[in-house]
Every structure is written in C-alpha cells, then in structure tokens.
Design a protein around this motif. Structure first.
Motif, short mmCIF file in Angstrom:
data_model
loop_
_atom_site.label_atom_id
_atom_site.label_comp_id
_atom_site.label_asym_id
_atom_site.label_seq_id
_atom_site.Cartn_x
_atom_site.Cartn_y
_atom_site.Cartn_z
N ARG A 255 -30.49 -92.54 6.22
CA ARG A 255 -31.10 -92.97 7.46
C ARG A 255 -30.08 -93.10 8.59
NH1 ARG A 255 -33.17 -98.32 6.19
NH2 ARG A 255 -31.37 -99.14 7.31
N GLU A 256 -28.97 -93.73 8.29
CA GLU A 256 -28.04 -94.10 9.37
C GLU A 256 -26.81 -93.20 9.46
OE1 GLU A 256 -28.56 -96.27 11.73
OE2 GLU A 256 -30.47 -96.93 10.86
N THR A 257 -26.48 -92.50 8.42
CA THR A 257 -25.24 -91.72 8.46
C THR A 257 -25.53 -90.23 8.29
OG1 THR A 257 -24.65 -91.55 6.10
CG2 THR A 257 -24.20 -93.66 7.18
N ALA A 258 -24.51 -89.46 8.53
CA ALA A 258 -24.63 -88.01 8.37
C ALA A 258 -24.26 -87.60 6.95
CB ALA A 258 -23.75 -87.30 9.40
N ALA A 259 -24.53 -88.47 5.98
CA ALA A 259 -24.13 -88.21 4.59
C ALA A 259 -24.71 -86.89 4.07
CB ALA A 259 -24.59 -89.37 3.70
N ALA A 260 -25.96 -86.58 4.46
CA ALA A 260 -26.62 -85.38 3.91
C ALA A 260 -26.33 -84.13 4.73
CB ALA A 260 -28.12 -85.63 3.85
N TYR A 261 -25.62 -84.28 5.82
CA TYR A 261 -25.35 -83.11 6.68
C TYR A 261 -24.35 -82.21 5.97
CZ TYR A 261 -27.75 -85.30 10.65
OH TYR A 261 -28.69 -85.87 11.48
N LEU A 262 -24.59 -80.91 6.10
CA LEU A 262 -23.73 -79.96 5.41
C LEU A 262 -22.48 -79.67 6.24
CD1 LEU A 262 -26.50 -77.52 4.15
CD2 LEU A 262 -25.29 -79.27 2.84
N VAL A 263 -21.36 -79.55 5.53
CA VAL A 263 -20.08 -79.23 6.17
C VAL A 263 -19.59 -77.91 5.60
CG1 VAL A 263 -17.70 -79.99 6.54
CG2 VAL A 263 -19.54 -81.69 6.42
N ARG A 264 -19.22 -77.01 6.46
CA ARG A 264 -18.77 -75.68 6.02
C ARG A 264 -17.42 -75.77 5.32
NH1 ARG A 264 -20.30 -71.15 10.28
NH2 ARG A 264 -18.63 -70.15 9.11
#
Ligand code: SF4
Ligand code: SF4
Ligand code: SF4
Lengths: 822, 137
Positions: A255-264
């Motif tokens: 909810r609050e962080t970019a934990a699930a965002y993918l990083v190349r």
C-alpha cells in the motif's frame, strides 16, 4: 505596592528544540523569576521547562552581559575591546560595509542566519529581519552548518524532509525504541521527556540504542549499547530478522511503498511503461500480478493529501484486497517478491532486491561490527513487531558522516512492519521541532523589503567561501555579520574559523554576552535578550504567543530591528527597515498563520492576542499530528521508495552502511580512539555557560573521561592532566577514569567556553570541520543537489533554501589519542 | 498542617529543575540550596555505577531542613515552586490526610502497582513529610 508584571517568552535555551515558554515575573522593573508558563487549553500539558528555563531569569543580568558597543583593540581572538558610542560603531561599520561593497560588490557581505540556540529559532523575528537585510542589500547568507542530519532519511525515501513532532508519543502504549542521542532529561529535557515517561507509565517499554550510558539509558527499560557509528548494521540485521522470520507487513508494503515495483536488472531503474510499451509513459510503473500478467501503476498524486503534513488516515485509501483504491493496482494483485522478465527485460521487485541486500546482514555478522549480541538483535526485532503499534524515536544523535544512510536503515524497520504513521501510537518520531505547516507564520511582510526582486541575495556554501580566498577571480567575501549564533563554540573547528577571519576585512557580532565568537569580532554590538523585546511565535505547544518586553533593555542594548535600521540607513537605504521591532512583530502577528482560530472556533485577531498573550491554535490535524500518517509521498512513484534508483550507481539505492571517520578512516592507526564530544546537560549549547549555578553543577564533569583499561595501557591515573591530541591540535585537561565509558572512547563535554581552556586547545579545535571538502562525501553531495532542486521546484527563493545541513555531519566523527603530558 | 511531597523515583531524571526553582523563587545565593539532587550511581554527580556495560543510575531529590515548606503562590497553583516546575511529573504535593487529594490518590496508585514507598531518616539533615516511591530500579 510593588509594580509587578507577568509576561511570556521563549526560553533562552531553544537550541534544545523542546521549545518551551517561560512565564516571567517582573517586580519594580526587575526580572525576578521565570517559571513554567501555563499555556491555555490543551496546550497546558505541552509546556514544561527544565532548570535552564528557571535560570533564564539570570540571563539579562549575567556578569558578562554586553552593555555597550565594543571595538576591538587587541588581536582578533584576544578579547580586548574598548567601549565606544553607538554612533561611532554604526558609522564605522557602515562606512566599512560601503567600502567593501564598492570594491568587491554587495555579495561580499555575508550574514550568518543559523538560528539554532536563539530564542524563537527559525520562527523568531530576528530570522526574518536577517532575510530582509540580505534582500535589501543584495548580499550573501552563509549556508547552515551540517547538523542534525539524522533527520534526513525521509528526504531520500519519501522525497521530502518530513519530520514529526511528539504526536505519536502521546499514544505510544507498547514500545518506544529511542535510537541515538540522549533525549530523556538531557537534550529534550522537558515536555519530550515527560511524554516518554508517560508512555512508559502507560506500559510502553522504553529501549535505548546508544553508544554511552546516560540519563536516557538509565531511565529506559532496556539499554542496547552499540559501538559508535555502527547503528546501520544493527538496523539492517533487524531487517534481516524481520524478513527471515516472516514478520513483514505485506499489506503495508504494497500500500505505502514501492515494494512491488519492478526494477530492471540492466540499469537499476524502476521499469516504466515506456520501457515495455511503445508510446508508454515515463511516470507509470510496472508491477507483476499473481496471475503472471503485468500491470501498469501510475505515479500516485493526490490533490487532497498535503505533503506538508495534514494527516490522512491511510485506511481511506484501501480497497477490499488491501490496496489503495485511488490509482491502485487495478484488478491485479501484485507479487511482492517477483524475479523474472517482462517483455524480455530481466527484472525483480524492489522488495526482492531488498531481501538480497539484507541477506548478508545476519545477526551474527552485525555482532562483529556493533558489539551487540546476535540474540539481542533477534529479540528486539521480534519484540518490535510484537509491540505493534510501536514507535521508533530516532533522535539527531547519530552525528557521523553516515547519519543519513543510518537514518534510512532505521526507517526501513518501520516500513517492513507497517509501524510508520499508525494513528494509534506507532510511527517514527524524528523530532525535527517542525510543527504543523498550518502554524507557520506568514512572514512576507517582514522578510521582503520594498525593493525586493527574486534575483536579490544569495546563499553561499562554505566551500565556495574558502575557495574564494585562493582565487581572486571569483566573488570575494570580506565582511561577516553575525546577528545570531556562537559558531566558534558551537561549530567545529577553530582552524577553519581562523582561516575565514584572517581573510575578512570586517567581522561584526551582536550578542547579549561575551562569547567565544565575540572575542574574534572587530565590533561587538549589545543586543537585547528575549525578555527585552517584542516577539510573536507560533507552533510549539500548538499555541501562538505574543511576547512583550518584561524589562527595559539593560545598559545600552538595542533590539535587532533598531540595529539593522541604523546600519542600513548609513548604508544609503533609509527605507529598508522603516518600522520598529514592535511594529514588525505586529505585522507578523496580523499576517498570522493558516489556522488562526482557537478550538472554540473564534478567530484570533491581533487585539485578542495582545490581550490573552497565548492562545491555543485549532490545528487542522489535531494535536497528535503525525506527518507520516500521510499516504501520498512526493517522489517519482508516490510511494515510499526504500529503493532509490538514482542512488544505485553509488551503491546506496537501499539503506546501506556508509563509511564514517571513526571506523573507516586510515587515520585510525595513528589515532585509535573515538573523540566523542557531547553537549552538557547543565548548559544548552553555548547558552547558560555564564550562569553560576550551571557552571557549578557542570564543573565536576570538566575534562575528559576514559575507561580505566585505556588509562592502564598508558600508565595514567585519575585526576592527572593529560593530552588529548590528533592531527588538528592538543588539548590539555584533567582525566576522569570512569567505568561507564566504553573502551576506545575519549569522552568530553564541549559546551564549556574557551576561558576554561587557558593556553590549550578546546574540544572543538580537535573536531572535524563541518561543510568542508573533508566531510562532503559523494553521497552527501548527490543528496544536497537533489535537496536544492526539490526546494527550488517548490518555489523557495534560493537564499532561503536551508542548504548546508546535507553535508556530512561530523560532530562525533572524530579520532584522537591520549597521552601523558610531554 | 504540613503538606507532603511524594517523589516518584522512576520518573526523576536528575534535572535539578526543582532545586533551581526553589533557589530563584527564594532568592538564594549561588551556593545555598534548600533542596538538591543526589545521584545514586558511581559516586560523582551523573556518574553511573557498575562496570560497562552493566550500569545503573538514578536520582534522589533531597529536601533539607532549611526548606521552608513553602506553598508557592497563586501563579503556581499554590504548589511549592519545586513541585510546580518539575518537568517530568515526578513530584506530587498535597495533604495525605485527605484521601481525595492528588497526593493520596497518586500514593495509592503507586502502592497498587507495587511501588516501594519509604522515607529517609532525619539524621540526613532532611525535612519531614517527603515520601519516596520506586519500583524495580
Ligand atoms: S533549555 Fe529547558 S526550558 Fe529551555 S527550551 Fe530547552 S527544555 Fe525548555
Ligand atoms: S517546598 Fe518551597 S522552600 Fe521547600 S524546597 Fe520546595 S520550593 Fe524550596
Ligand atoms: S524531582 Fe523533578 S525537577 Fe527534581 S530532579 Fe527529579 S525530575 Fe528534575
């Protein structure tokens, strides 16, 4: 009948940041007593004072009070002056300023605006007047010294310098981890101390993580002694335990962080829609759903949520699947721990990167660095989760070059557990003494002179100042005006200052008493104390306070407005300061802030304020306000980024241990001991060092303290005079052998002024200078650039951007050795 | 009727606010104290006892016989200056004979929470009617 009067004033010791008000009792024109001011309404229990507040009453009458203008007759630093008239002082100073301006330009005049320790701090009229002067004269202002940088973790992860006041402490019932510093009874000795003790009495366990056993350790339920400057290792090992033992709060992280965002994998950047779809957006990001399909998440923005701290309950943003309902993950349930490919681009979630990152920080490994037993690390990580909602109080006190990465490591624990911004007593309190943005006063009527244009004035860096001495082709700096602060005592180091002073043609100080800094000045002008002038302050204790003079100025002391006016008049600017101090205070009070009503809904007019003196403000976010209860974060994703792509190149994308001097400098071989100079409880920075009672109480702790084991190695005995030395100087002081000081440390209090150190160096002489190339690390440099850009983007005039603090802080980051007197 | 002062040792931080409040209210000379603060630890003021890292420290405010048992004034809610200004809430003042008084209620609360309550002997040049309460330190 004696003529008695009661007035309210900020305590002289605001440098502690507890920001108390004292009630001042005046009898027959003499200040007889200061005591705790009982503020109205619910603010009553937000204002307690310490012994310095009580002894404030002695400040106007101190023996070393400056009573009339002084002109230097000896060498700079010698402290020899003659008494002159105001007219002579002002005429000579203005003539010199005009000469310097003619020769080197108006920017060659520097004013020091670092407020810390001045009653009222950044909210005081003096601060506003300084800006008025630099704008009126198109002159320069020096950046701030690098202090309190432990605050800055959120600037990296959240994209803004968010700092919380005490709000969450008021609801803390389970646990408060006080990390670094010594707030209880020492550096936040009044209301903060009380609120921490209240939490303890309600059943909260107080844990103190620190390098020295002090008042805070003594009052806490658990003390975790950590080797100086290694705190990040401990925090990252706690993060390791949280992940290893399945204790993370996935719902919060999504909810609050970019934990699930993918990083190349290839470039370390967050994957954008533009990376995988032709014509895709740069401000939309990619997550992987549980179904195996990716989804696009736009940058979160919100018109309703204020980044400056109006509390919004995070739960309002949740939908049934536990994710944000506005601009959320759509129908996709994001995978938090994904590694794989999207359209042929190898990537992983930032959480997966974090897991890899902390995997090496085992409890056992941290023990080898921090000295904290592995089991203590495991136990505290579990206790912190079990105590949810729990608070971390990360105090300023990690004064090393690595304080910002360390601050990020500590904040990380609050993200992993979802403790940040819980309305019910869980959060992080990184007490910056910043108050709700609604309490900030509109100062434009004071700050901007009639001739203001946005190109006026400039904030300069210390490094540029030093460089200018070597290079005549760049802007030269020739005059230094010091209307507040005592940098020679409060900022290291004297060699730096000597270099600066040697290159100045004019150094003017205005002060209430003879300080170390005054002794170097060409002219010392007597200024009134907080008890002898008008002031209006808003914020602390949720009140707005109108301060009227309790007494007439002592001697020939004048208020700052009068001094600025007389000076600018003689500089050919008769209209620059056309009001009196009282009138400027009134202008400010009438401009008010954006919450000028009392809790009963009645507007706060100036007339009402003048009558009631102190009025409780009706804060829009309530009195327990927590800026971390916000749910939209002003950075690229709009979520907390514990992975910051722009720092990947320097290995700091995620909170990581960063080198500091005491543990990583090659000089360790030569100077094996940590020179740890704390601030003294009976003084407040350079304040109160002239008050007899404070001197008496502090005197038993003068000198340096070491562990008997270190003394034995060097054949030293308790009480002997010893030499503490490093590449910068030698300090000869008495030795105290103390069993409570850890080995490898030389501890000293540095608030004692230079008269305590006749014919020998003061502690600050040995300290690592601030804001120089010696302490400007690549990380801090990158951070400073970003900080300035962020502030400029918000439309803050360049001279008013609080730069300087982002350089590495090094008060405690200093090595030394100790030897018998030669 | 002499009113009493109850000291919650668990809340005392050794800050000396009580002592200085007394001194300024009663205009005492620099070296004259009617009330002072003792450190229980390593011997010196603010010095912990024990050996690193097993350390302890606590403080005990002491009211001397010279304390006039003042009752402050109407600006201190008629509480002694020492009590009124204590920032930590370590001090409670009032009439122990009155069960409804703040001090009686606080005493009962602390006793209920198993605080040890004691007085210090008069041979220490201390005034009467001071109760100390502490637990687990
Ligand atoms: S020195 Fe003491 S009284 Fe003054 S502001 Fe700080 S805590 Fe408050
Ligand atoms: S009761 Fe009054 S006289 Fe006695 S110590 Fe307190 S302030 Fe001083
Ligand atoms: S009793 Fe209160 S004022 Fe006195 S030392 Fe203890 S905490 Fe400070």
């Amino acid at each position: 009948m004696p003529d008695t009067k009661i007035t309210y004033h900020p305590c002289q010791g605001w440098g502690c940041h507890d920001h108390c008000y004292v009630e001042c009792h005046t009898k027959d024109g003499k200040l007889v007593r200061t005591q705790r001011a009982i503020l109205p309404g619910e603010s009553a229990d937000k204002n307690f004072i310490c012994m310095k507040g009580i002894l404030s009453s002695r400040i106007p009458y101190a023996e070393d009070r400056i009573l009339y203008p002084l002109k230097r007759i000896g060498e700079r630093g010698e402290g020899k002056f003659e008494q002159i008239s105001w007219d002579q002082a002002l005429d000579e100073i203005a003539t010199k300023l005009n000469e310097i301006t003619k020769k080197y330009g108006s920017r060659s005049i520097i004013t020091n605006q670092f407020w810390c320790g001045y009653p009222g701090d950044w909210g005081c009229l003096q601060n506003d007047l300084i800006f008025r002067f630099i704008f009126a004269t198109d002159s320069s202002v020096i950046e701030n010294p690098a202090v309190d940088t432990t605050l800055f973790g959120p600037s990296i992860d959240m994209g803004d310098l968010l700092t919380s006041e005490r709000g969450p402490l008021r609801n803390a019932n389970n646990m408060v981890i006080i990390w670094g510093g010594n707030p209880l009874g020492y550096t936040r000795p009044s209301t903060t101390t009380r609120e921490l003790l209240d939490a303890q009495e309600r059943g909260a366990k107080l844990v103190h993580v620190s390098n020295l056993f002090d008042v805070t350790s003594a009052r806490c339920d658990q003390w975790v002694p950590v080797k100086s400057g290694t705190d990040a290792y401990f925090a990252l090992a706690m993060a390791h335990v949280l992940i290893r033992d399945g204790l993370i709060n996935t719902k919060y992280l999504l909810r609050e962080t970019a934990a699930a965002y993918l990083v190349r994998d290839d470039n370390g950047k967050y994957m954008r829609e533009a990376d995988i779809i032709d014509g895709g957006r740069e401000n939309a990001f990619v997550v992987m759903g549980e179904s195996g399909d990716y989804a696009i998440v736009e940058q979160l923005t919100s018109d309703e949520a204020s980044f400056t701290g109006v509390g919004v309950s995070t739960t309002e943003y949740l939908n049934d699947s536990g994710v944000r309902s506005s601009k959320d993950y759509g129908d996709v349930k994001p995978q938090i721990d994904f590694t794989g490919e999207v359209n042929g681009i190898a990537c992983k979630t930032s959480y997966a990167l974090l897991c890899e990152h902390v995997s090496t920080f085992t409890p056992e490994y941290q023990e080898t660095v921090t000295g904290i037993p592995a089991q203590t690390c495991v136990d505290l990580a579990h206790a912190y989760v079990n105590a949810t909602p729990a608070t971390i109080f990360v105090y300023f006190g990690l004064r090393y070059l690595n304080s910002i990465p360390t601050s990020r490591s500590i904040f990380l624990l609050s993200y992993l557990t979802g403790n940040l911004g819980q309305a019910n007593g869980g959060s992080v309190v990184n007490q910056g003494a910043t108050y709700h943005s609604a309490t900030i006063m509109n100062t434009s009527g004071v700050v901007f002179p009639p001739n203001y244009t946005p190109d006026k004035a400039h904030r300069i860096e210390t490094i540029d100042l030093l460089d200018s001495f070597e290079n005549p082709d760049v802007q030269q700096y020739k005059a230094w005006l010091n209307p507040m602060g005592n940098p020679l005592l409060n900022w290291p180091n004297k060699t730096l200052w000597r270099t600066i002073f040697d290159n100045l043609e004019l150094f003017v100080e205005w002060e209430i008493r003879m300080t170390d800094t005054c002794r170097w000045a060409d002219y010392v002008l007597p200024e009134v104390t907080t008890f002898e002038r008008h002031e209006v302050l808003s914020g602390p204790a949720d009140v707005i306070v109108w301060c009227e003079p309790a007494i007439e100025p002592v001697g020939e002391a004048k208020d700052a407005t009068w001094i600025w006016h007389e000076l600018t008049k003689r500089m050919g600017l008769p209209d620059a300061f056309d009001k009196t101090n009282e009138e400027y205070a009134q202008i400010k009070a009438r401009s008010g802030n954006s919450c000028m009503t009392s809790p009963d809904g009645q507007p706060i007019t100036f007339e009402r304020l003048q009558e009631e003196k102190a009025i409780q403000l009706n804060l829009p976010a309530g009195r327990d306000w927590d800026p971390f209860a916000d749910s939209i974060w002003p950075n690229a994703t709009g979520r907390i980024e514990f992975y910051v792509e722009n720092l990947a190149e320097m290995g700091q994308a995620m909170a990581s241990p960063y080198p500091n001097i005491i543990n990583d400098s090659p000089l360790r071989d030569q100077y094996p001991l940590h020179f740890y100079s704390g601030r003294h409880k009976y003084f407040m920075q350079g304040q109160f060092t002239n008050i007899a009672e404070c001197r008496m109480l502090a005197s038993t702790q003068f000198g340096v303290a070491i562990n008997p084991a270190e003394a034995e190695k060097r054949d030293m005995v308790d009480g002997e005079i010893v030499e503490v030395f490093n590449q910068r100087g030698v300090m000869r002081v008495p030795l105290n052998l103390r069993n409570d000081i850890p080995v490898n440390m030389v501890h000293t209090w540095y608030s004692f002024d230079e008269t305590y150190y006749p014919n020998t160096a003061c502690p600050q002489e040995l300290e690592t200078p601030l804001n120089t190339r010696e302490t400007l690390t690549p990380f801090n440099e990158a951070f400073r650039t970003k900080f300035v850009q962020d502030q400029e983007a918000q439309g803050i005039p360049q001279p008013m951007i609080g730069t300087g603090m982002q350089c590495g802080e090094s008060f405690w980051d200093c090595l030394c050795d100790i030897r018998k007197v030669r | 009727m002499v009113k009493s002062i109850l000291v919650d040792i668990n809340r005392c931080t050794g800050c000396w606010t009580c002592s200085m409040a007394c001194k300024t209210a009663h205009d005492l000379d620099t070296d004259e104290f009617w009330q002072y603060v003792r450190t229980i630890g390593g011997g010196e003021r603010d010095e912990p006892g024990g050996e690193w890292p097993n350390l302890y420290m606590k403080w005990m405010p002491i009211w001397k016989l010279s304390c006039t048992k003042c009752g402050g004034d109407n600006t201190t809610d008629n509480k002694p200056y020492c009590v009124f200004n204590c920032p930590t809430g370590a001090l409670t003042y009032g009439d122990l004979a009155d069960e409804q008084s703040e001090i009686s209620q606080r005493l009962n609360e602390l006793k209920g929470r198993r605080y040890r309550v004691y007085e210090i002997p008069e041979w220490e040049d201390t005034r009467k009617s001071i109760l100390y309460a502490e637990k687990g330190i």
